[in-house]
Scaffold this motif. Structure first.
Motif, PDB file in Angstrom:
ATOM      1  N   ARG A  97      60.850   3.187  18.446  1.00 48.83           N
ATOM      2  CA  ARG A  97      59.487   2.685  18.611  1.00 48.83           C
ATOM      3  C   ARG A  97      58.429   3.758  18.401  1.00 48.83           C
ATOM      4  N   THR A  98      58.772   5.028  18.619  1.00 49.25           N
ATOM      5  CA  THR A  98      57.762   6.088  18.570  1.00 49.25           C
ATOM      6  C   THR A  98      57.080   6.193  17.202  1.00 49.25           C
ATOM      7  N   PRO A  99      57.812   6.253  16.093  1.00 52.29           N
ATOM      8  CA  PRO A  99      57.123   6.301  14.791  1.00 52.29           C
ATOM      9  C   PRO A  99      56.262   5.069  14.544  1.00 52.29           C
ATOM     10  N   VAL A 100      56.733   3.920  15.001  1.00 50.88           N
ATOM     11  CA  VAL A 100      55.960   2.694  14.832  1.00 50.88           C
ATOM     12  C   VAL A 100      54.648   2.787  15.605  1.00 50.88           C
ATOM     13  N   ARG A 101      54.718   3.317  16.823  1.00 45.57           N
ATOM     14  CA  ARG A 101      53.513   3.450  17.635  1.00 45.57           C
ATOM     15  C   ARG A 101      52.488   4.348  16.950  1.00 45.57           C
ATOM     16  N   HIS A 102      52.962   5.446  16.362  1.00 45.88           N
ATOM     17  CA  HIS A 102      52.056   6.356  15.647  1.00 45.88           C
ATOM     18  C   HIS A 102      51.442   5.654  14.432  1.00 45.88           C
ATOM     19  N   ALA A 103      52.255   4.899  13.713  1.00 48.20           N
ATOM     20  CA  ALA A 103      51.766   4.200  12.527  1.00 48.20           C
ATOM     21  C   ALA A 103      50.711   3.158  12.898  1.00 48.20           C
ATOM     22  N   LEU A 104      50.964   2.402  13.954  1.00 49.41           N
ATOM     23  CA  LEU A 104      50.004   1.375  14.376  1.00 49.41           C
ATOM     24  C   LEU A 104      48.709   2.004  14.856  1.00 49.41           C
ATOM     25  N   SER A 105      48.807   3.151  15.499  1.00 46.55           N
ATOM     26  CA  SER A 105      47.603   3.861  15.941  1.00 46.55           C
ATOM     27  C   SER A 105      46.749   4.257  14.742  1.00 46.55           C
ATOM     28  N   GLN A 106      47.394   4.710  13.681  1.00 46.09           N
ATOM     29  CA  GLN A 106      46.659   5.089  12.473  1.00 46.09           C
ATOM     30  C   GLN A 106      45.992   3.882  11.830  1.00 46.09           C
ATOM     31  N   LEU A 107      46.700   2.771  11.764  1.00 47.69           N
ATOM     32  CA  LEU A 107      46.129   1.558  11.177  1.00 47.69           C
ATOM     33  C   LEU A 107      44.985   1.009  12.032  1.00 47.69           C
ATOM     34  N   LEU A 108      45.070   1.209  13.340  1.00 45.99           N
ATOM     35  CA  LEU A 108      43.969   0.817  14.230  1.00 45.99           C
ATOM     36  C   LEU A 108      42.731   1.645  13.921  1.00 45.99           C
ATOM     37  N   GLN A 109      42.910   2.950  13.744  1.00 45.40           N
ATOM     38  CA  GLN A 109      41.785   3.830  13.425  1.00 45.40           C
ATOM     39  C   GLN A 109      41.167   3.466  12.077  1.00 45.40           C
ATOM     40  N   GLU A 110      41.997   3.021  11.144  1.00 44.39           N
ATOM     41  CA  GLU A 110      41.504   2.671   9.812  1.00 44.39           C
ATOM     42  C   GLU A 110      40.831   1.305   9.779  1.00 44.39           C
ATOM     43  N   GLY A 111      40.974   0.531  10.847  1.00 43.16           N
ATOM     44  CA  GLY A 111      40.267  -0.739  10.932  1.00 43.16           C
ATOM     45  C   GLY A 111      41.040  -1.957  10.499  1.00 43.16           C
ATOM     46  N   LEU A 112      42.297  -1.799  10.095  1.00 41.82           N
ATOM     47  CA  LEU A 112      43.080  -2.969   9.694  1.00 41.82           C
ATOM     48  C   LEU A 112      43.654  -3.715  10.894  1.00 41.82           C
TER      49      LEU A 112
ATOM     50  N   ILE B 180      59.112  -4.299  14.532  1.00 40.43           N
ATOM     51  CA  ILE B 180      58.855  -3.449  13.368  1.00 40.43           C
ATOM     52  C   ILE B 180      59.903  -2.339  13.297  1.00 40.43           C
ATOM     53  N   ALA B 181      60.221  -1.746  14.446  1.00 41.14           N
ATOM     54  CA  ALA B 181      61.230  -0.686  14.480  1.00 41.14           C
ATOM     55  C   ALA B 181      62.572  -1.201  13.967  1.00 41.14           C
ATOM     56  N   ALA B 182      62.951  -2.408  14.370  1.00 41.26           N
ATOM     57  CA  ALA B 182      64.213  -2.982  13.915  1.00 41.26           C
ATOM     58  C   ALA B 182      64.181  -3.244  12.407  1.00 41.26           C
ATOM     59  N   ALA B 183      63.016  -3.641  11.894  1.00 38.62           N
ATOM     60  CA  ALA B 183      62.897  -3.970  10.473  1.00 38.62           C
ATOM     61  C   ALA B 183      63.050  -2.745   9.588  1.00 38.62           C
TER      62      ALA B 183
ATOM     63  N   THR C 147      57.425   7.518  10.457  1.00 34.52           N
ATOM     64  CA  THR C 147      56.057   7.058  10.690  1.00 34.52           C
ATOM     65  C   THR C 147      55.433   6.580   9.386  1.00 34.52           C
ATOM     66  N   GLU C 148      55.652   7.340   8.308  1.00 31.86           N
ATOM     67  CA  GLU C 148      55.138   6.935   6.999  1.00 31.86           C
ATOM     68  C   GLU C 148      55.748   5.603   6.557  1.00 31.86           C
ATOM     69  N   ARG C 149      57.034   5.430   6.821  1.00 32.43           N
ATOM     70  CA  ARG C 149      57.698   4.185   6.445  1.00 32.43           C
ATOM     71  C   ARG C 149      57.124   3.008   7.228  1.00 32.43           C
ATOM     72  N   ALA C 150      56.939   3.211   8.534  1.00 32.97           N
ATOM     73  CA  ALA C 150      56.374   2.147   9.361  1.00 32.97           C
ATOM     74  C   ALA C 150      54.951   1.829   8.930  1.00 32.97           C
ATOM     75  N   TYR C 151      54.170   2.860   8.625  1.00 36.85           N
ATOM     76  CA  TYR C 151      52.788   2.679   8.176  1.00 36.85           C
ATOM     77  C   TYR C 151      52.749   1.863   6.883  1.00 36.85           C
ATOM     78  N   ALA C 152      53.586   2.258   5.917  1.00 35.05           N
ATOM     79  CA  ALA C 152      53.607   1.558   4.629  1.00 35.05           C
ATOM     80  C   ALA C 152      54.069   0.111   4.805  1.00 35.05           C
ATOM     81  N   TYR C 153      55.077  -0.092   5.661  1.00 32.75           N
ATOM     82  CA  TYR C 153      55.628  -1.437   5.878  1.00 32.75           C
ATOM     83  C   TYR C 153      54.554  -2.381   6.419  1.00 32.75           C
ATOM     84  N   VAL C 154      53.824  -1.933   7.424  1.00 29.54           N
ATOM     85  CA  VAL C 154      52.815  -2.803   8.040  1.00 29.54           C
ATOM     86  C   VAL C 154      51.595  -2.935   7.130  1.00 29.54           C
TER      87      VAL C 154
END
Length: 226
Positions: A46-61, A38-41, A11-18
Motif C-alpha cells: 500500500r505504501t507506494p500507492v499512498r505516495h502515488a495518490l498523494s501526488q495525484l491529489l496535489q496535481e488536482g486529478l 490498486i496495490a493488488a492490481a 510508486t511510478e507504476r501506481a501513479y501511471a496506473y491510476v
C-alpha cells in the motif's frame, strides 16, 4: 536494486496506473480509490500507492471526499470556466513567444502533427486525434522556449481531457478543430503574433469541441475494481 529504488518504481507504476485510468475514463469521475485494490492490481504494497495518490491529489486529478477518502475529481461549470481563463492566459503567452522564437524545424514538426490530425479526423479516429491535439498545443509552448509554462499547460490539458470524458466528437467536429489549428499554425509561420493570438482565442472560446454530443457516463458511485 536498492529498497528505496524499488519503492520508487512501484510508486511510478501506481501513479501511471491510476493517472492513465483517469484520463482514459476507465476510472470514472467520482470513483473511490481504495489503496488495497490498486496495490493488488499492480502487485505492490500500500505504501507506494499512498505516495502515488498523494501526488495525484496535489496535481488536482483527485479530491478529498466523504470521510477524507480520495475520489476522482469532477469538473463543475465553474471549474471549466476557470480552466478556460487559465488556458487563455498561458497559451496566449506561448503563441506570441512562439511567433518570435519558434525554429523552422519546430514549425515543420507542427505541420507534420497537423497532417496527422487531418488524417485522424477524416478517419474518425477520435482517440488518436485527441492525443495529437494535446501534442500540438504543448509543442507551441515547447517551441516558445517556455518549459515551466509547458509544464503548467500539460496539467491543464489533463483537466480538459477529464472534463471532456463522456462526449462524442463526430468526424466533422474533428475536421473543424484541425482547421482551427491550421489557422494558428499559419499565423505562427508568418510570425504574425496578433493573428496567432486572435486565432488561438477564437479556437479556445468557440471550438467545435464545445458542441460535442453528450453521452451517458458511468455510475460515479462505483469503487475501483482491481
Amino acid at each position: 536494486m536498492s529498497e528505496r529504488a524499488g519503492r520508487g518504481r512501484l510508486t511510478e507504476r501506481a501513479y501511471a496506473y491510476v493517472r492513465e485510468g483517469i484520463l482514459d475514463g476507465s476510472i470514472p469521475v467520482g470513483t473511490l480509490l481504495v489503496e488495497e485494490e490498486i496495490a493488488a492490481a499492480i502487485g505492490s504494497s500500500r505504501t507506494p500507492v499512498r505516495h502515488a495518490l498523494s501526488q495525484l491529489l496535489q496535481e488536482g486529478l483527485l479530491q478529498v471526499g466523504h470521510r477524507r477518502q480520495l475520489t476522482v475529481r469532477g469538473f463543475t461549470p465553474e471549474h471549466r470556466a476557470e480552466i478556460l481563463v487559465l488556458r487563455q492566459a498561458l497559451e496566449g503567452v506561448s503563441v506570441r513567444r512562439a511567433c518570435e522564437l519558434m525554429s523552422v524545424e519546430a514549425i515543420d514538426q507542427l505541420h507534420l502533427n497537423l497532417r496527422r490530425q487531418q488524417r485522424a479526423a477524416s478517419d474518425g479516429l477520435e482517440d488518436d486525434f485527441i492525443d495529437l491535439d494535446e501534442q500540438f498545443h504543448l509543442a507551441i509552448a515547447a517551441g516558445a522556449g517556455l518549459p515551466l509554462l509547458e509544464r503548467f499547460l500539460r496539467q491543464l490539458r489533463e483537466f480538459v481531457r477529464v472534463a471532456r470524458l463522456g462526449t462524442r466528437r463526430p468526424a466533422e467536429v474533428l475536421v473543424q478543430v484541425a482547421a482551427e489549428h491550421e489557422t494558428i499554425l499559419r499565423a505562427i509561420e508568418a510570425r504574425d503574433a496578433d493573428a496567432a493570438f486572435a486565432a488561438l482565442m477564437h479556437h479556445l472560446t468557440h471550438s467545435a469541441y464545445e458542441y460535442s454530443e453528450p453521452v451517458p457516463v458511468p455510475d460515479v458511485s462505483q469503487e475501483l475494481e482491481a
